[in-house]
Design a protein around this motif. Structure first.
Motif, short mmCIF file in Angstrom:
data_model
loop_
_atom_site.label_atom_id
_atom_site.label_comp_id
_atom_site.label_asym_id
_atom_site.label_seq_id
_atom_site.Cartn_x
_atom_site.Cartn_y
_atom_site.Cartn_z
N ARG A 20 -39.92 36.70 54.25
CA ARG A 20 -39.28 36.54 53.14
C ARG A 20 -37.77 36.14 53.94
O ARG A 20 -37.47 36.57 54.63
CB ARG A 20 -39.10 37.33 52.18
N SER A 22 -34.20 33.34 52.51
CA SER A 22 -33.79 32.53 51.56
C SER A 22 -34.11 31.06 51.88
O SER A 22 -33.17 30.53 52.78
CB SER A 22 -32.32 32.88 51.15
N ARG A 24 -33.43 27.11 51.44
CA ARG A 24 -32.49 25.93 50.64
C ARG A 24 -32.88 24.65 50.89
O ARG A 24 -31.97 23.80 50.79
CB ARG A 24 -31.05 26.49 51.47
N TYR A 89 -20.04 39.83 41.11
CA TYR A 89 -21.02 40.27 42.10
C TYR A 89 -20.29 40.69 43.31
O TYR A 89 -20.66 41.80 44.04
CB TYR A 89 -21.81 38.87 42.49
N ASN A 130 -27.36 24.36 45.37
CA ASN A 130 -27.68 25.27 44.46
C ASN A 130 -28.02 24.74 43.14
O ASN A 130 -28.92 25.22 42.53
CB ASN A 130 -26.35 26.34 44.26
N ALA A 176 -32.53 33.27 45.64
CA ALA A 176 -32.08 33.93 44.45
C ALA A 176 -30.64 33.36 44.63
O ALA A 176 -30.00 33.02 45.65
CB ALA A 176 -31.75 35.69 44.85
N GLN A 177 -30.21 33.04 43.50
CA GLN A 177 -28.72 32.37 43.38
C GLN A 177 -27.73 32.85 42.50
O GLN A 177 -28.19 32.73 41.18
CB GLN A 177 -29.40 30.84 42.97
N ALA A 178 -26.90 33.40 42.79
CA ALA A 178 -25.89 33.83 41.85
C ALA A 178 -24.92 33.02 41.68
O ALA A 178 -24.12 32.89 40.69
CB ALA A 178 -25.12 35.14 42.53
N ALA A 179 -25.08 31.83 42.26
CA ALA A 179 -24.13 30.75 41.83
C ALA A 179 -24.06 30.06 40.83
O ALA A 179 -22.98 29.83 40.10
CB ALA A 179 -24.55 29.57 43.03
N THR A 219 -31.15 35.24 59.65
CA THR A 219 -30.08 35.98 59.23
C THR A 219 -30.60 37.33 60.07
O THR A 219 -31.78 37.84 60.03
CB THR A 219 -30.11 36.27 57.87
N ARG A 221 -29.86 41.71 60.67
CA ARG A 221 -29.85 42.99 60.02
C ARG A 221 -29.30 43.89 61.00
O ARG A 221 -29.63 44.01 62.04
CB ARG A 221 -31.17 43.35 59.31
C1 LIG Z 1 -28.78 38.29 44.06
C2 LIG Z 1 -28.64 37.44 45.12
C3 LIG Z 1 -27.86 36.04 44.98
C4 LIG Z 1 -27.79 35.19 45.87
N1 LIG Z 1 -26.92 34.02 45.62
C5 LIG Z 1 -27.15 33.15 46.37
C6 LIG Z 1 -26.58 31.86 46.23
O1 LIG Z 1 -26.00 31.75 45.03
N2 LIG Z 1 -26.76 30.87 46.99
C7 LIG Z 1 -27.39 30.65 48.13
O2 LIG Z 1 -27.54 30.04 48.90
N3 LIG Z 1 -28.02 31.95 48.44
C8 LIG Z 1 -27.92 33.08 47.75
N4 LIG Z 1 -28.26 34.29 47.92
C9 LIG Z 1 -28.99 34.47 49.30
C10 LIG Z 1 -28.43 35.40 50.29
O3 LIG Z 1 -27.23 34.53 50.93
C11 LIG Z 1 -29.07 35.91 51.74
O4 LIG Z 1 -30.13 36.57 50.83
C12 LIG Z 1 -28.66 36.54 52.67
O5 LIG Z 1 -27.82 35.54 53.38
C13 LIG Z 1 -29.92 37.05 53.81
O6 LIG Z 1 -30.51 36.05 54.01
P1 LIG Z 1 -32.10 36.02 53.68
O7 LIG Z 1 -32.29 36.24 52.30
O8 LIG Z 1 -32.51 34.26 54.41
O9 LIG Z 1 -32.55 37.00 54.46
C14 LIG Z 1 -28.47 35.34 46.96
C15 LIG Z 1 -29.15 36.63 47.34
C16 LIG Z 1 -29.04 37.50 46.50
C17 LIG Z 1 -30.01 38.79 46.76
#
Ligand SMILES: Cc1cc2nc3c(=O)[nH]c(=O)nc-3n(C[C@H](O)[C@H](O)[C@H](O)COP(=O)(O)O)c2cc1C
Length: 233
Positions: A20, A22, A24, A89, A130, A176-179, A219, A221
């Protein structure tokens, strides 16, 4: 059952967790709604304090997705200052080690895309991706009752963890996108949910576009030594 050997993590579970990331940049390949249903259903096996199950989901596709994306795009370009998230957040000031970690992922991402540290316009445009769910065919807004406490947000995190892992198990990718949280008034108006609900986050769901440069972002850890203490005899 024989517990004498060191247990290993089931390979399928391990693969879903370890692969897994994120995503984009998504391909337009559609995701059947039955699959989305199944992902939501299995994710709701998450534990929650007194089994309250505080999660709510609004799945947007097709014209409904286009409408909300366009409305948020418009709000962001014309009156961005008016839009403030309903929950924090992030802290106002980032202490270490979080500040360094946060900066690293940001510069790694912009570096991959060839966006310089002073190029605010390009950063704004990239952040704007986003609001088309990075071209994913499915968007989800997760909401929670405003009356609930921080414990229910913890439950929600467990549910979301299940969701992103289950998606991997189905060969799908997520971000996931808090944006989206900044634009809760616009989202509420466009898709219609109660004032009693607040947006926890958005979620892009689909198939990763493996040709996209941004897909190369890896990314890291922190090692366990940085954050685990073992308390034995
Ligand atoms: C609740 C939550 C909100 C997040 N919001 C955004 C976001 O708005 N835009 C974005 O590009 N990534 C967002 N992320 C992704 C994080 O940047 C990402 O999980 C982190 O950099 C680790 O990378 P990975 O998920 O690829 O392992 C969010 C992750 C989480 C858990």
């Amino acid at each position: 059952m024989n517990h004498s050997t060191t247990p290993t993590i089931d390979p399928a579970v391990k693969a879903a967790l370890a692969s897994r990331r994120s995503v984009r940049a998504f391909k337009p390949t559609p995701v059947p709604m039955e699959t989305v249903r199944k992902l939501l259903e299995i994710s709701s096996r998450a534990p929650s304090g007194t089994n309250m199950q505080p999660w709510q989901a609004h799945v947007v596709t097709g014209a409904a997705k286009d409408r909300v994306c366009q409305a948020v795009h418009h709000a962001r370009n014309t009156e961005n200052d008016k839009h403030v998230a309903e929950y924090n957040y992030y802290p106002d000031v980032f202490p270490e080690p979080y500040k360094t970690r946060r900066r690293k992922v940001g510069w790694d991402m912009y570096g991959l895309l060839g966006i310089g540290r002073e190029d605010k316009d390009k950063m704004f445009a990239q952040a704007g991706r986003n609001f088309v769910f990075f071209d994913a065919p499915v968007g989800i807004f997760f909401t929670i009752d405003k009356s609930l406490e921080i414990g229910s947000w913890l439950d929600f995190g467990m549910f979301l963890g299940n969701f992103v892992t289950a998606a991997r198990g189905a060969g799908l990718d997520t971000c996931a996108q808090a944006a989206w949280c900044h634009y809760h008034t616009v989202i509420r108006k466009e898709i219609g949910f109660s004032e009693e609900q607040t947006v926890v986050c958005g979620m892009a769901l689909g198939y990763a576009d493996d040709d996209a440069v941004i897909g190369q972002l890896v990314t890291d850890r922190a090692p366990l030594e940085d954050w685990v203490q073992w308390h034995g005899e």
